[in-house]
Design a protein around this motif. Structure first.
Motif, mmCIF file in Angstrom:
data_model
loop_
_atom_site.group_PDB
_atom_site.id
_atom_site.type_symbol
_atom_site.label_atom_id
_atom_site.label_comp_id
_atom_site.label_asym_id
_atom_site.label_seq_id
_atom_site.Cartn_x
_atom_site.Cartn_y
_atom_site.Cartn_z
ATOM 1 N N ALA A 1 -4.201 -106.555 19.535
ATOM 2 C CA ALA A 1 -4.433 -107.989 19.371
ATOM 3 C C ALA A 1 -5.209 -108.240 18.087
ATOM 4 O O ALA A 1 -5.091 -109.295 17.465
ATOM 5 C CB ALA A 1 -5.208 -108.520 20.570
ATOM 6 N N ASN B 1 -15.157 -112.818 25.408
ATOM 7 C CA ASN B 1 -15.957 -111.673 25.005
ATOM 8 C C ASN B 1 -16.939 -112.219 23.987
ATOM 9 O O ASN B 1 -16.496 -112.780 22.967
ATOM 10 C CB ASN B 1 -15.051 -110.616 24.337
ATOM 11 C CG ASN B 1 -15.827 -109.448 23.779
ATOM 12 O OD1 ASN B 1 -17.029 -109.330 23.971
ATOM 13 N ND2 ASN B 1 -15.134 -108.552 23.071
ATOM 14 N N ASP C 1 -7.005 -116.588 22.350
ATOM 15 C CA ASP C 1 -7.072 -115.136 22.561
ATOM 16 C C ASP C 1 -7.149 -114.876 24.067
ATOM 17 O O ASP C 1 -8.181 -115.126 24.694
ATOM 18 C CB ASP C 1 -8.299 -114.592 21.824
ATOM 19 C CG ASP C 1 -8.425 -113.082 21.927
ATOM 20 O OD1 ASP C 1 -7.725 -112.469 22.756
ATOM 21 O OD2 ASP C 1 -9.241 -112.521 21.171
ATOM 22 N N TYR D 1 -8.164 -110.986 27.820
ATOM 23 C CA TYR D 1 -8.813 -110.694 29.118
ATOM 24 C C TYR D 1 -8.203 -111.512 30.259
ATOM 25 O O TYR D 1 -8.783 -111.581 31.343
ATOM 26 C CB TYR D 1 -10.323 -110.968 29.032
ATOM 27 C CG TYR D 1 -11.013 -110.032 28.075
ATOM 28 C CD1 TYR D 1 -11.306 -108.729 28.443
ATOM 29 C CD2 TYR D 1 -11.335 -110.430 26.784
ATOM 30 C CE1 TYR D 1 -11.906 -107.841 27.559
ATOM 31 C CE2 TYR D 1 -11.936 -109.556 25.889
ATOM 32 C CZ TYR D 1 -12.209 -108.274 26.290
ATOM 33 O OH TYR D 1 -12.809 -107.390 25.417
ATOM 34 N N SER E 1 -4.532 -103.654 25.669
ATOM 35 C CA SER E 1 -5.722 -102.790 25.645
ATOM 36 C C SER E 1 -6.593 -102.917 26.885
ATOM 37 O O SER E 1 -7.261 -101.964 27.263
ATOM 38 C CB SER E 1 -6.593 -103.135 24.436
ATOM 39 O OG SER E 1 -5.943 -102.782 23.252
ATOM 40 N N LYS E 2 -6.620 -104.083 27.488
ATOM 41 C CA LYS E 2 -7.591 -104.306 28.568
ATOM 42 C C LYS E 2 -6.941 -104.109 29.943
ATOM 43 O O LYS E 2 -7.248 -103.152 30.631
ATOM 44 C CB LYS E 2 -8.215 -105.699 28.455
ATOM 45 C CG LYS E 2 -8.659 -106.073 27.055
ATOM 46 C CD LYS E 2 -9.798 -105.221 26.521
ATOM 47 C CE LYS E 2 -10.066 -105.538 25.054
ATOM 48 N NZ LYS E 2 -11.060 -104.694 24.417
ATOM 49 N N ARG F 1 -2.728 -99.155 20.904
ATOM 50 C CA ARG F 1 -2.665 -100.189 19.875
ATOM 51 C C ARG F 1 -1.432 -101.089 19.979
ATOM 52 O O ARG F 1 -0.630 -101.166 19.042
ATOM 53 C CB ARG F 1 -2.760 -99.568 18.454
ATOM 54 C CG ARG F 1 -3.889 -98.570 18.229
ATOM 55 C CD ARG F 1 -5.299 -99.108 18.504
ATOM 56 N NE ARG F 1 -5.606 -100.332 17.823
ATOM 57 C CZ ARG F 1 -6.053 -101.416 18.477
ATOM 58 N NH1 ARG F 1 -6.216 -101.421 19.783
ATOM 59 N NH2 ARG F 1 -6.347 -102.497 17.811
#
Ligand code: PMP
Ligand code: GLU
Length: 405
Positions: A105, A180, A209, A212, A241-242, A250
């Motif tokens: 991201a 975050n 974004d 999450y 990634s999360k 990646r």
């Protein structure tokens, strides 16, 4: 011999900070290598392993020789899987050609800024923000404009603040929900109010974004792109990634209007030629599964929630740290100003950097100072680590804080 008169590197690079989260993670690794037992609560990466079916898809991709350059924007099957995921999970209609797959991201955000910012363009960023937003804006020639929030409102910002920050130079707004480092999750109603502001400014982009998205203890996350009046202005950012515990693979992506998507593709074609093929094939398998039916994900969310509850309670007991009450992501962002002025052996804590240095040296626990997230006076705990580590870290922190006077 001639003497060089110019700095060795470009002004653009001198103007940006190193990523504080990655720097602290590196420092922990170096101390661990020296034999010091550091508990790393600095980096935000799940401590879970990649689910088996995703690993198998990657192994298959290697065996099937996915070793050639991929299409710059990603394999068509992956862009198709992302379009289906956005519809299934987020109620968003995007065609595959509006989607660009990137190296995480982080690259998706960088691409977007390079695609939309002209020199001097302003980007509004609510603090606390993820460390890379401001630096990526600067790298792309833009100017970050910060709006502040407070712990009393769980770090929420309000539509009037956005309206006040908008100038004739404003080109974009970037935020994350869940956030975050604060863990704040905006409700649908709150996002609707933001959308009503942006609907008045069709030249302003909104980078949403949503990395999450699935780590939300309150239920389903709303995407601001759902609101029809601003849909074309939104650049959705997400990645694996999360929720899929794949940070080292990646893989991230953006979804945007077709003109922006093309520009993003152009940037990426010159920068990286696209994301790694094995990770892309694995991402197809990951995204085809409905997250609500994923036992791996549900297990992870339950573990994160238990750790969140434990950590917040523990911080309430430690009087010098005042925690917020996060609803998502895997961070707690307590205020630590009550520690200012306290000392040990000639070292006096004056700011959030000092709190982190003190806890690193005295408790061997790595944390990230709030100043790196635009909010001095706070520190970030990542609870993406085992409960056992978390308990050990909190015992050490309590002991170290008792030594201060
Ligand atoms: N956005 C936020 C809010 C993050 O915390 C991260 C974590 N690194 C990213 C984007 C980028 O994630 P990645 O590049 O690993 O996909
Ligand atoms: N996003 C994670 C964090 O905030 C990973 C490190 C990074 O890329 O910043 O810690």
């Amino acid at each position: 011999m001639e003497v060089a008169t110019r700095p060795l590197i470009a002004e653009r690079i001198l103007q940006i900070e190193e990523s504080a989260t990655l720097a602290m993670a590196q420092k922990s690794r170096e101390l661990q290598k020296k034999g010091i037992d550091i508990i790393n609560l600095s980096i935000g990466e799940p401590d879970f392993f990649v689910p088996q079916f995703i690993k198998e898809a990657a192994i298959r991709a290697i065996e099937e020789n996915y070793s050639f350059y991929p299409p710059v924007a990603g394999f068509p099957e992956l862009r198709e899987a992302i379009a289906k995921k956005l519809l299934r999970d987020n109620n968003l209609v995007y065609s595959p050609d509006q989607i660009v797959v990137s190296n995480g991201a982080k690259q998706a955000i960088a691409n977007a800024f390079f695609a939309i910012l002209d020199p001097g363009d302003e980007v509004i960023i609510p603090a606390p923000y993820w460390v890379s937003y401001t630096e990526l804006v600067k790298l792309a020639g833009g100017v970050p404009v910060i709006i502040n929030s407070s712990i009393e409102n769980e770090f929420k910002i309000f539509p009037e603040q956005i309206e006040e920050a908008i100038t004739s130079r404003t080109r974009a707004f970037i935020f994350s929900s869940p956030n975050n480092p604060s863990g704040l999750v905006y409700s649908k109603e709150e996002l609707k109010e933001f959308a009503q502001v942006f609907a008045k400014y069709p030249d302003i982009y909104i980078l949403s974004d949503e990395i999450y998205e699935l780590i939300n203890f309150k239920g389903k996350t709303t995407s601001i792109a759902e609101f029809e009046e601003i849909h074309k202005q939104v650049i959705v950012i997400n990645g694996l990634s999360k929720a899929f515990a794949m940070p080292g693979w990646r893989i991230g992506y953006s979804a945007s209007n077709p003109v922006v998507a093309k520009a993003i593709q152009k940037v990426q074609g010159q920068m990286t030629s696209g994301a790694n093929t094995i990770g892309q094939r694995a991402a197809i398998a990951a995204l085809e599964q409905d997250p609500e039916a994923s036992p791996d994900l549900q297990k992870m969310i339950k573990a994160f929630q238990e750790r969140r509850d434990y950590l917040v309670q523990k911080l309430i007991e430690i009087e010098e740290m005042i925690p917020n009450h996060p609803d998502g992501a895997f961070y707690v962002f307590p205020n630590v100003e009550l520690l200012y002025g306290k000392s040990l052996d000639g070292f006096t804590i004056l700011n959030d950097n000092d709190v982190c240095m003190y806890l690193l040296n005295e408790a061997h626990v790595a944390l990230v100072p709030g100043s790196s997230f635009g909010s001095p006076g706070y520190i970030r705990f990542s609870y993406a680590t085992s409960m056992e580590n978390l308990q050990k870290a909190m015992e050490r922190i309590e002991k170290a804080l008792k030594k201060l006077h």
